[in-house]
Design a protein around this motif. Structure first.
Motif, PDB file in Angstrom:
ATOM      1  N   SER A 178       0.072   3.743  -2.848  1.00 36.69           N
ATOM      2  CA  SER A 178      -0.366   5.099  -2.554  1.00 36.69           C
ATOM      3  C   SER A 178       0.405   6.091  -3.423  1.00 36.69           C
ATOM      4  O   SER A 178      -0.174   7.007  -4.010  1.00 36.69           O
ATOM      5  CB  SER A 178      -0.133   5.395  -1.078  1.00 36.69           C
ATOM      6  OG  SER A 178      -1.152   6.182  -0.554  1.00 36.69           O
TER       7      SER A 178
ATOM      8  N   TRP B  87      -8.898   8.700 -10.173  1.00 35.42           N
ATOM      9  CA  TRP B  87      -9.679   7.462 -10.033  1.00 35.42           C
ATOM     10  C   TRP B  87     -10.841   7.666  -9.077  1.00 35.42           C
ATOM     11  O   TRP B  87     -10.664   8.181  -7.981  1.00 35.42           O
ATOM     12  CB  TRP B  87      -8.754   6.334  -9.532  1.00 35.42           C
ATOM     13  CG  TRP B  87      -9.399   4.981  -9.622  1.00 35.42           C
ATOM     14  CD1 TRP B  87     -10.310   4.564 -10.529  1.00 35.42           C
ATOM     15  CD2 TRP B  87      -9.163   3.868  -8.745  1.00 35.42           C
ATOM     16  NE1 TRP B  87     -10.659   3.255 -10.299  1.00 35.42           N
ATOM     17  CE2 TRP B  87      -9.977   2.807  -9.214  1.00 35.42           C
ATOM     18  CE3 TRP B  87      -8.352   3.652  -7.626  1.00 35.42           C
ATOM     19  CZ2 TRP B  87     -10.003   1.568  -8.591  1.00 35.42           C
ATOM     20  CZ3 TRP B  87      -8.382   2.415  -7.006  1.00 35.42           C
ATOM     21  CH2 TRP B  87      -9.185   1.376  -7.488  1.00 35.42           C
TER      22      TRP B  87
ATOM     23  N   PRO C 141       0.792  -1.237   0.000  1.00 33.71           N
ATOM     24  CA  PRO C 141       0.000   0.000   0.000  1.00 33.71           C
ATOM     25  C   PRO C 141       0.830   1.297   0.000  1.00 33.71           C
ATOM     26  O   PRO C 141       0.376   2.304  -0.548  1.00 33.71           O
ATOM     27  CB  PRO C 141      -0.834  -0.121   1.277  1.00 33.71           C
ATOM     28  CG  PRO C 141      -1.051  -1.578   1.420  1.00 33.71           C
ATOM     29  CD  PRO C 141       0.243  -2.206   0.981  1.00 33.71           C
ATOM     30  N   ILE C 142       2.022   1.265   0.602  1.00 32.17           N
ATOM     31  CA  ILE C 142       2.856   2.479   0.555  1.00 32.17           C
ATOM     32  C   ILE C 142       3.194   2.785  -0.897  1.00 32.17           C
ATOM     33  O   ILE C 142       3.019   3.912  -1.380  1.00 32.17           O
ATOM     34  CB  ILE C 142       4.155   2.304   1.378  1.00 32.17           C
ATOM     35  CG1 ILE C 142       3.824   2.072   2.853  1.00 32.17           C
ATOM     36  CG2 ILE C 142       5.051   3.525   1.225  1.00 32.17           C
ATOM     37  CD1 ILE C 142       5.025   1.666   3.676  1.00 32.17           C
TER      38      ILE C 142
ATOM     39  N   LEU D 143      -0.795   5.612  -7.022  1.00 27.25           N
ATOM     40  CA  LEU D 143      -2.158   6.119  -7.184  1.00 27.25           C
ATOM     41  C   LEU D 143      -2.187   7.640  -7.258  1.00 27.25           C
ATOM     42  O   LEU D 143      -3.090   8.223  -7.863  1.00 27.25           O
ATOM     43  CB  LEU D 143      -2.999   5.638  -5.994  1.00 27.25           C
ATOM     44  CG  LEU D 143      -4.480   5.340  -6.216  1.00 27.25           C
ATOM     45  CD1 LEU D 143      -4.686   4.409  -7.396  1.00 27.25           C
ATOM     46  CD2 LEU D 143      -5.070   4.719  -4.950  1.00 27.25           C
TER      47      LEU D 143
ATOM     48  N   GLY E  78      -6.688  12.130  -3.138  1.00 27.81           N
ATOM     49  CA  GLY E  78      -6.519  11.770  -1.728  1.00 27.81           C
ATOM     50  C   GLY E  78      -5.147  11.159  -1.472  1.00 27.81           C
ATOM     51  O   GLY E  78      -4.484  11.468  -0.477  1.00 27.81           O
ATOM     52  N   SER E  79      -4.700  10.295  -2.397  1.00 25.71           N
ATOM     53  CA  SER E  79      -3.384   9.675  -2.242  1.00 25.71           C
ATOM     54  C   SER E  79      -2.273  10.712  -2.303  1.00 25.71           C
ATOM     55  O   SER E  79      -1.294  10.624  -1.552  1.00 25.71           O
ATOM     56  CB  SER E  79      -3.157   8.624  -3.327  1.00 25.71           C
ATOM     57  OG  SER E  79      -4.085   7.584  -3.187  1.00 25.71           O
TER      58      SER E  79
ATOM     59  N   PHE F 244      -9.764   9.242  -5.342  1.00 27.58           N
ATOM     60  CA  PHE F 244      -8.737   8.416  -4.709  1.00 27.58           C
ATOM     61  C   PHE F 244      -7.324   8.847  -5.077  1.00 27.58           C
ATOM     62  O   PHE F 244      -6.407   8.756  -4.275  1.00 27.58           O
ATOM     63  CB  PHE F 244      -8.962   6.939  -5.063  1.00 27.58           C
ATOM     64  CG  PHE F 244      -9.932   6.276  -4.131  1.00 27.58           C
ATOM     65  CD1 PHE F 244     -10.929   7.009  -3.508  1.00 27.58           C
ATOM     66  CD2 PHE F 244      -9.856   4.926  -3.859  1.00 27.58           C
ATOM     67  CE1 PHE F 244     -11.826   6.414  -2.637  1.00 27.58           C
ATOM     68  CE2 PHE F 244     -10.740   4.314  -2.980  1.00 27.58           C
ATOM     69  CZ  PHE F 244     -11.729   5.059  -2.374  1.00 27.58           C
TER      70      PHE F 244
ATOM     71  N   ILE G 238       0.546  11.343   0.468  1.00 25.70           N
ATOM     72  CA  ILE G 238       1.991  11.285   0.208  1.00 25.70           C
ATOM     73  C   ILE G 238       2.670  12.570   0.681  1.00 25.70           C
ATOM     74  O   ILE G 238       3.753  12.537   1.279  1.00 25.70           O
ATOM     75  CB  ILE G 238       2.264  11.059  -1.307  1.00 25.70           C
ATOM     76  CG1 ILE G 238       1.802   9.645  -1.712  1.00 25.70           C
ATOM     77  CG2 ILE G 238       3.741  11.252  -1.638  1.00 25.70           C
ATOM     78  CD1 ILE G 238       2.568   8.515  -1.072  1.00 25.70           C
TER      79      ILE G 238
END
Lengths: 310, 279
Positions: A50, A58, A46-47, A53, A281-282, A278, A286
């Motif tokens: 993220s 998206w 997920p890191i 993304l 948000g990512s 998304f 970050i």
């Protein structure tokens, strides 16, 4: 020395060819397999995801569109998001400074030799707030700091002080949330500092006393330098936590009034999970991570001058 | 001179104790107020001055919580989620902590280094991809989503590793000579000795995940799947300002398990905090 170095490759070769070493390695992998699986799928990947993304647009339903740095450009032109970084940083610094100062002061006071018997009593008192969930704390603190009916304003009234707009004015709401976070977290630094202060050797303190150092001098010249690694650790942990402040402002003020308590994580929640952006948000997530890493790095740099390792 | 110094020292000490007592009152006051107000009759719920001693406790608010919201359901969900995470991490972290401390295998330090690095990364940074993975696994809106995504823990692995590192290797070697297998040696000797560390990990996980709000808020949508903290915030919203005492009764019920655990297992909580500090 050289004999030892010459010996190393030989043992490595020997161990690799040895069937028992094979078995040991296989056993090792089997033992870490579960942890590696879960940490990889739910933390490590997920890191990276993220970061990836954050270059896409998206909404979860349609397929992701690669947009390059557009999310980051948007972020650095997005007034409310930029403001949330300022709000978060301000509140986080206030929380860390208060939490460390108060935690240290209480730990020093409780650590006097004649107070050993009540130490557990105070430790329990300061630790209890830590056990309540931030959701529960936000609920009862909301009532306590209520403008009209709250206990806090009631007692201020008894002292002749007019009602304070704790949660209904911008500065008031931010300050109240800071106070509540400190109230809840101070037990953590307190416990850490008490444990650390107990490890300060008594002969050093006695020597200082013989040299005529008063309690304040002993504190700042001897105790604080000796426990400075613990202070650094507490500062780093407290700051990483405070930069993620979410529950209290989300539950108590919904980020308001206005945007006075809209932290980065509230912005991220709204953009990501409420507006289903998304990618954007990512990108916010970050930049938050980068901010935390930079500030933590600065803390360690500052500590190189201030922290004293035995 | 010496007389005035001792007097000064005594005044200083008394002032110090007074500061500590005031601080303890500030720390405990809001909690005490929460308990006593949860015992007020609905009619006097709003009344000031605050009641600090429950002289005429009225427990009707506690039964009212169960009537107004499915708090029993929230409780079951919370027990299920927290229990499974505690049990799961006990297994995964004990196994991996032992391996990182006691067994040599290729890539060990690199993998452990990656574990340590993930400890620095805040939950907020990874929450969007984790949410997406949960969706792909078909676990959206299920309390199990909270469990599955928390079964691995770098911190737990680190905590267990620190503990196993202090254990003598000779014990295991002796067992191996007696014919015990790798896993048998781990289970019968080292895991048994790791009791205090396992207790610390389990207790920290219990109080941490019991209180969790952020992941449930994002992962769970329908009230039936809510855990306690999420359900209570919903309760407060639904009831408006009418029944403070009922809301606070729910709050007390939610906090109680952690407090009871702390009273009986203080030293494990403290051990957890100080173990984290000594990395």
């Amino acid at each position: 020395m050289s004999a030892v170095i010459a010996d190393v490759p030989k043992t490595v070769v020997k161990r690799r060819s040895h069937p028992a070493a094979h078995g040991e390695a296989r056993f090792g992998f089997a033992m870490i397999a579960l942890s590696v699986l879960f940490v990889a799928v739910f933390t490590a990947i997920p890191i990276v995801a993220s970061l990836g993304l954050s270059f896409f647009s998206w909404d979860v339903i349609s397929s992701p569109q690669y947009v390059g740095l557009k999310n980051y450009q948007q972020l650095f032109n997005d007034g409310p998001v930029l403001k949330s970084f300022g709000v978060t940083l301000g509140m986080a610094l206030a929380i860390v400074v208060l939490q460390l100062t108060i935690g240290l002061a209480l730990a020093v006071l409780v650590n006097q030799r004649k107070l050993v018997w009540v130490r557990t009593l105070f430790r329990t008192a300061f630790y209890l707030p830590l056990l309540a969930s931030t959701a529960a704390v936000s609920i009862f603190m909301g009532y306590l700091f209520d403008y009209k009916f709250g206990v806090v304003n009631y007692y201020l009234g008894v002292l002749g002080i007019p009602n304070v707009a704790w949660l209904t004015s911008g500065f008031g709401a931010a300050s109240t949330i800071v106070l509540i976070a400190v109230w809840q977290q101070v037990g953590f630094t307190f416990v850490l500092f008490v444990a650390s202060l107990m490890s300060v050797p008594t002969d050093v303190l006695e020597a200082a006393q013989i040299d005529g150092a008063g309690p304040l001098r002993t504190l700042f010249r001897i105790k604080v330098p000796l426990i400075s690694p613990t202070i650094l650790f507490a500062a780093v942990v407290a700051l990483i936590n405070a930069m993620q402040l979410f529950d209290q402002p989300y539950i108590m003020t919904k980020g308001g009034p206005g945007s006075a308590t809209t932290t980065v994580t509230i912005q991220m929640y709204q953009k990501g999970f409420q507006n289903l952006q998304f990618g954007y948000g990512s990108a916010i997530a970050i930049v938050l991570l980068a901010a935390i890493l930079v500030i933590t790095g600065l803390q360690f740099l500052a500590a190189r001058k201030l922290v004293f390792y035995q | 001179m010496s007389h005035s110094t001792t007097t000064l020292a005594r005044i200083g000490r008394i002032a110090g104790i007074m500061v500590l007592v005031v601080a303890a009152m500030v720390a405990l006051g809001p909690l005490l107020w929460t308990v006593t107000t949860s015992l007020r009759t609905p009619a006097e719920a709003f009344g000031n001055p605050p009641q600090w001693l429950p002289l005429h406790p009225d427990f009707s608010n506690y039964s009212a919580v169960f009537d107004r919201i499915p708090i029993g359901r929230f409780f079951v969900n919370s027990v299920l989620v927290t229990g499974l995470i505690v049990a799961g991490q006990t297994v995964t972290c004990t196994l991996s902590g032992y391996a990182f401390a006691m067994i040599s295998f290729p890539g060990r330090s690199v993998i452990f280094g990656i574990f340590l690095a993930t400890m620095m990364v805040p939950l907020q940074t990874i929450i969007i991809p984790v949410f997406v993975i949960i969706r792909y696994l078909g676990l959206s809106d299920s309390p199990l989503s909270l469990v599955v995504s928390a079964l691995g823990s770098a911190f737990g692995t680190f905590l267990m590793r620190q503990y196993f590192m202090q254990m003598p290797r000779e014990l295991g070697e002796a067992a191996r000579i007696d014919g015990a297998g790798h896993f048998q040696t781990f289970l019968m000797i080292y895991a048994k000795m790791a009791g205090p560390a396992i207790a610390t990990l389990a207790i920290l996980n219990f109080s941490g995940f019991w209180a969790e709000f952020y992941r449930p808020l994002i992962f769970l949508q329908s009230q039936d799947s809510f855990t306690l903290p999420l359900g209570l915030v919903g309760l407060q919203g639904n009831l408006g300002t009418g029944s403070i005492s009922v809301v606070l009764a729910g709050v007390v019920l939610a906090i109680l398990p952690s407090v009871v655990l702390f009273v009986f297992a203080q030293r494990y909580f403290i051990a957890g905090i100080t173990a984290g500090a000594s990395r």
